[in-house]
Design a protein around this motif. Structure first.
Motif, PDB file in Angstrom:
ATOM      1  N   LEU A  64       0.843  -1.198   0.000  1.00  0.00           N
ATOM      2  CA  LEU A  64       0.000   0.000   0.000  1.00  0.00           C
ATOM      3  C   LEU A  64       0.881   1.251   0.000  1.00  0.00           C
ATOM      4  CD1 LEU A  64      -2.543  -1.322   2.615  1.00  0.00           C
ATOM      5  CD2 LEU A  64      -2.950  -1.054   0.167  1.00  0.00           C
ATOM      6  N   GLU A  65       1.412   1.583  -1.157  1.00  0.00           N
ATOM      7  CA  GLU A  65       2.291   2.740  -1.323  1.00  0.00           C
ATOM      8  C   GLU A  65       1.454   4.013  -1.406  1.00  0.00           C
ATOM      9  OE1 GLU A  65       5.275   5.185  -1.572  1.00  0.00           O
ATOM     10  OE2 GLU A  65       5.680   3.050  -1.418  1.00  0.00           O
ATOM     11  N   LEU A  66       1.814   5.022  -0.603  1.00  0.00           N
ATOM     12  CA  LEU A  66       1.039   6.263  -0.575  1.00  0.00           C
ATOM     13  C   LEU A  66       1.796   7.467  -1.126  1.00  0.00           C
ATOM     14  CD1 LEU A  66      -0.558   5.711   2.914  1.00  0.00           C
ATOM     15  CD2 LEU A  66      -1.832   6.048   0.809  1.00  0.00           C
ATOM     16  N   LYS A  69       1.884   9.839  -5.676  1.00  0.00           N
ATOM     17  CA  LYS A  69       0.657   9.533  -6.409  1.00  0.00           C
ATOM     18  C   LYS A  69      -0.151  10.803  -6.647  1.00  0.00           C
ATOM     19  CE  LYS A  69       0.130   4.821  -4.967  1.00  0.00           C
ATOM     20  NZ  LYS A  69      -0.806   3.754  -5.136  1.00  0.00           N
ATOM     21  N   ARG A  73      -5.354   8.806  -6.993  1.00  0.00           N
ATOM     22  CA  ARG A  73      -4.712   7.529  -6.643  1.00  0.00           C
ATOM     23  C   ARG A  73      -4.382   7.468  -5.154  1.00  0.00           C
ATOM     24  NH1 ARG A  73      -6.618   4.698 -10.361  1.00  0.00           N
ATOM     25  NH2 ARG A  73      -5.900   5.160 -12.427  1.00  0.00           N
ATOM     26  N   PHE A  74      -3.944   8.594  -4.594  1.00  0.00           N
ATOM     27  CA  PHE A  74      -3.668   8.649  -3.160  1.00  0.00           C
ATOM     28  C   PHE A  74      -4.940   8.351  -2.368  1.00  0.00           C
ATOM     29  CE2 PHE A  74      -3.682  10.922   0.876  1.00  0.00           C
ATOM     30  CZ  PHE A  74      -2.508  10.462   1.470  1.00  0.00           C
ATOM     31  N   ASP A  76      -7.609   6.715  -3.401  1.00  0.00           N
ATOM     32  CA  ASP A  76      -7.965   5.310  -3.574  1.00  0.00           C
ATOM     33  C   ASP A  76      -7.184   4.431  -2.593  1.00  0.00           C
ATOM     34  OD1 ASP A  76      -9.777   5.792  -5.611  1.00  0.00           O
ATOM     35  OD2 ASP A  76      -8.322   5.390  -7.225  1.00  0.00           O
ATOM     36  N   THR A  77      -5.877   4.660  -2.510  1.00  0.00           N
ATOM     37  CA  THR A  77      -5.040   3.875  -1.597  1.00  0.00           C
ATOM     38  C   THR A  77      -5.384   4.177  -0.148  1.00  0.00           C
ATOM     39  OG1 THR A  77      -3.282   3.944  -3.266  1.00  0.00           O
ATOM     40  CG2 THR A  77      -2.662   3.229  -1.058  1.00  0.00           C
ATOM     41  N   LYS A  80      -8.283   2.153   0.801  1.00  0.00           N
ATOM     42  CA  LYS A  80      -7.890   0.749   0.966  1.00  0.00           C
ATOM     43  C   LYS A  80      -7.228   0.543   2.325  1.00  0.00           C
ATOM     44  CE  LYS A  80      -7.075  -0.394  -3.862  1.00  0.00           C
ATOM     45  NZ  LYS A  80      -6.044  -0.641  -4.875  1.00  0.00           N
ATOM     46  N   VAL A  81      -6.357   1.482   2.700  1.00  0.00           N
ATOM     47  CA  VAL A  81      -5.681   1.399   4.005  1.00  0.00           C
ATOM     48  C   VAL A  81      -6.710   1.446   5.130  1.00  0.00           C
ATOM     49  CG1 VAL A  81      -4.168   2.666   5.613  1.00  0.00           C
ATOM     50  CG2 VAL A  81      -3.476   2.345   3.232  1.00  0.00           C
TER      51      VAL A  81
END
Length: 158
Positions: A64-66, A69, A73-74, A76-77, A80-81
């Motif tokens: 889970l790279e933040l 982005k 995209r940030f 979206d992640t 998810k986190v």
């Protein structure tokens, strides 16, 4: 839940949490009070990527790279986190978070994120210190105890 229209109270609560995590950047209180997305994103980014190195490492290990982005995209992640790591269901949709407005809800949302990060940080620190104590214990147990040296120390010899 805070009373409707208590943006100043929400901002004070957020300010307190930012002091706790030692947020070093500029805080755009005007943008926060208007619900401007660009005022919120740096706060979330700092909390998840810079405040807690153990948490950042765990997120990286989970894929889970933040960093690096776009805002979309940030976000979206981020969601998810929140779902996978923190088991948290946000009060705002991604679309609401990325548009102007919803200032009180966004401030409350950011406060929730910071509180979750603080809890996870403390949990990871605790787990690390427990595992370090376990390693030290194993080191001591790995040395064989000589019965002979113990008896000499106590003044008994055979």
């Amino acid at each position: 839940m805070l009373s409707v229209g208590d943006i100043q109270g929400c901002l004070r609560r957020l300010e307190t949490l930012l002091r706790v995590i030692k947020y070093p950047g500029y805080v755009d209180y005007s943008g926060l009070s208007k619900g401007e997305p660009s005022a919120f994103l740096p706060l979330v980014s700092f909390a998840l990527t810079s405040f807690s190195p153990p948490l950042a490492e765990q997120l990286m290990a989970d894929g889970l790279e933040l960093t690096g982005k776009t805002d979309l995209r940030f976000t979206d992640t981020l969601y998810k986190v929140l779902r996978d790591v923190f088991h948290y269901k946000p009060i705002l949709t991604k679309q609401q978070f990325l548009q102007w407005g919803f200032s009180q809800r966004k401030i409350s949302f950011i406060c929730d994120i910071i509180n979750l990060v603080l809890q996870k940080h403390n949990q990871l620190k605790k787990e690390t210190s427990i595992s370090n104590v376990g390693e030290v214990t194993l080191l001591f147990k790995s040395f064989p105890k000589s019965k002979m040296s113990y008896q000499r120390y106590r003044g008994k010899s055979k």
